[in-house]
Write a protein that holds these residues in place. Sequence first.
Motif, PDB file in Angstrom:
ATOM      1  N   ASN A   1       0.830  -1.210   0.000  1.00 46.02           N
ATOM      2  CA  ASN A   1       0.000   0.000   0.000  1.00 46.02           C
ATOM      3  C   ASN A   1       0.865   1.261   0.000  1.00 46.02           C
ATOM      4  O   ASN A   1       0.441   2.314   0.448  1.00 46.02           O
ATOM      5  N   GLU A   2       2.097   1.163  -0.546  1.00 48.28           N
ATOM      6  CA  GLU A   2       3.040   2.289  -0.628  1.00 48.28           C
ATOM      7  C   GLU A   2       3.510   2.446  -2.075  1.00 48.28           C
ATOM      8  O   GLU A   2       3.619   1.473  -2.820  1.00 48.28           O
ATOM      9  N   GLY A   3       3.827   3.648  -2.467  1.00 52.84           N
ATOM     10  CA  GLY A   3       4.436   3.907  -3.776  1.00 52.84           C
ATOM     11  C   GLY A   3       3.424   3.913  -4.906  1.00 52.84           C
ATOM     12  O   GLY A   3       2.207   3.982  -4.705  1.00 52.84           O
ATOM     13  N   THR A   4       3.954   3.793  -6.136  1.00 48.86           N
ATOM     14  CA  THR A   4       3.091   3.901  -7.324  1.00 48.86           C
ATOM     15  C   THR A   4       2.433   2.591  -7.695  1.00 48.86           C
ATOM     16  O   THR A   4       1.378   2.574  -8.308  1.00 48.86           O
ATOM     17  N   VAL A   5       3.068   1.459  -7.349  1.00 46.93           N
ATOM     18  CA  VAL A   5       2.471   0.144  -7.629  1.00 46.93           C
ATOM     19  C   VAL A   5       1.976  -0.415  -6.301  1.00 46.93           C
ATOM     20  O   VAL A   5       2.750  -0.669  -5.399  1.00 46.93           O
ATOM     21  N   THR A   6       0.654  -0.582  -6.189  1.00 44.32           N
ATOM     22  CA  THR A   6       0.054  -1.097  -4.962  1.00 44.32           C
ATOM     23  C   THR A   6      -0.804  -2.310  -5.280  1.00 44.32           C
ATOM     24  O   THR A   6      -1.080  -2.604  -6.442  1.00 44.32           O
ATOM     25  N   GLY A   7      -1.221  -3.000  -4.236  1.00 42.61           N
ATOM     26  CA  GLY A   7      -2.096  -4.158  -4.395  1.00 42.61           C
ATOM     27  C   GLY A   7      -1.408  -5.427  -3.948  1.00 42.61           C
ATOM     28  O   GLY A   7      -0.383  -5.400  -3.270  1.00 42.61           O
ATOM     29  N   ASP A   8      -1.986  -6.561  -4.366  1.00 42.69           N
ATOM     30  CA  ASP A   8      -1.487  -7.873  -3.963  1.00 42.69           C
ATOM     31  C   ASP A   8      -0.142  -8.136  -4.631  1.00 42.69           C
ATOM     32  O   ASP A   8       0.003  -7.967  -5.841  1.00 42.69           O
ATOM     33  N   ILE A   9       0.842  -8.555  -3.853  1.00 42.95           N
ATOM     34  CA  ILE A   9       2.162  -8.885  -4.373  1.00 42.95           C
ATOM     35  C   ILE A   9       2.185 -10.388  -4.640  1.00 42.95           C
ATOM     36  O   ILE A   9       1.901 -11.196  -3.747  1.00 42.95           O
TER      37      ILE A   9
ATOM     38  N   ASP B   1       8.131  -2.008  -3.315  1.00 40.63           N
ATOM     39  CA  ASP B   1       8.870  -0.908  -2.697  1.00 40.63           C
ATOM     40  C   ASP B   1       8.299  -0.571  -1.321  1.00 40.63           C
ATOM     41  O   ASP B   1       8.757   0.341  -0.650  1.00 40.63           O
ATOM     42  N   ASP B   2       7.324  -1.359  -0.875  1.00 39.16           N
ATOM     43  CA  ASP B   2       6.686  -1.153   0.437  1.00 39.16           C
ATOM     44  C   ASP B   2       7.526  -1.860   1.501  1.00 39.16           C
ATOM     45  O   ASP B   2       7.672  -3.074   1.466  1.00 39.16           O
TER      46      ASP B   2
END
Length: 176
Positions: free
Chosen positions: A147-155, A162-163
Amino acid sequence: DHNFTVIVTDPAGNASVESDPYLIIIDTKEPNAPTIDSVIDDMGTVTGDIANGGRTDDTTPTLNGTAEAGSIVRIYNGTTLLGSVQANASTGAWSYTPTALTNGTTYNFQVNATDAAGNTSGYSGSRAVTIDTTPPGAPVITSVMDNEGTVTGDIANGGTTDDTTPTLNGTAEANS
């Protein structure tokens, strides 16, 4: 308390010396209900007093309590007698360790006491303890959320983020 003595008089009117006193104590009152003050787990990584309704991996937890001094304390699971011990003659403290209890079973411990005159108390309050020696199944990670940076969601498993504080979600045995 009653001290009895006797004197015997023969037909000629001669009286004996008074006998030594004979003491009896009349006790018709039931003792107060004893207490269960602790149920101690001394096995495994979690030890100490097991809360009422708690779980333990110790199949032989030790029950401790107080009762009328010198009385016989009977330990029950519900209405089934597990055993008995004598309370300390001066303090009334008692301790009981059962033989191995059954895994997966909830025991509802309660005690009563019988004094030297044979008077039996009412029951103590109940102390419920569940024996649980089965390890939980392996937990499952169901998702890792960025839930951080430009790419969020399920990893994705094996993915990058980058979270520095991703949130892990999953399932495990209830209350574990």
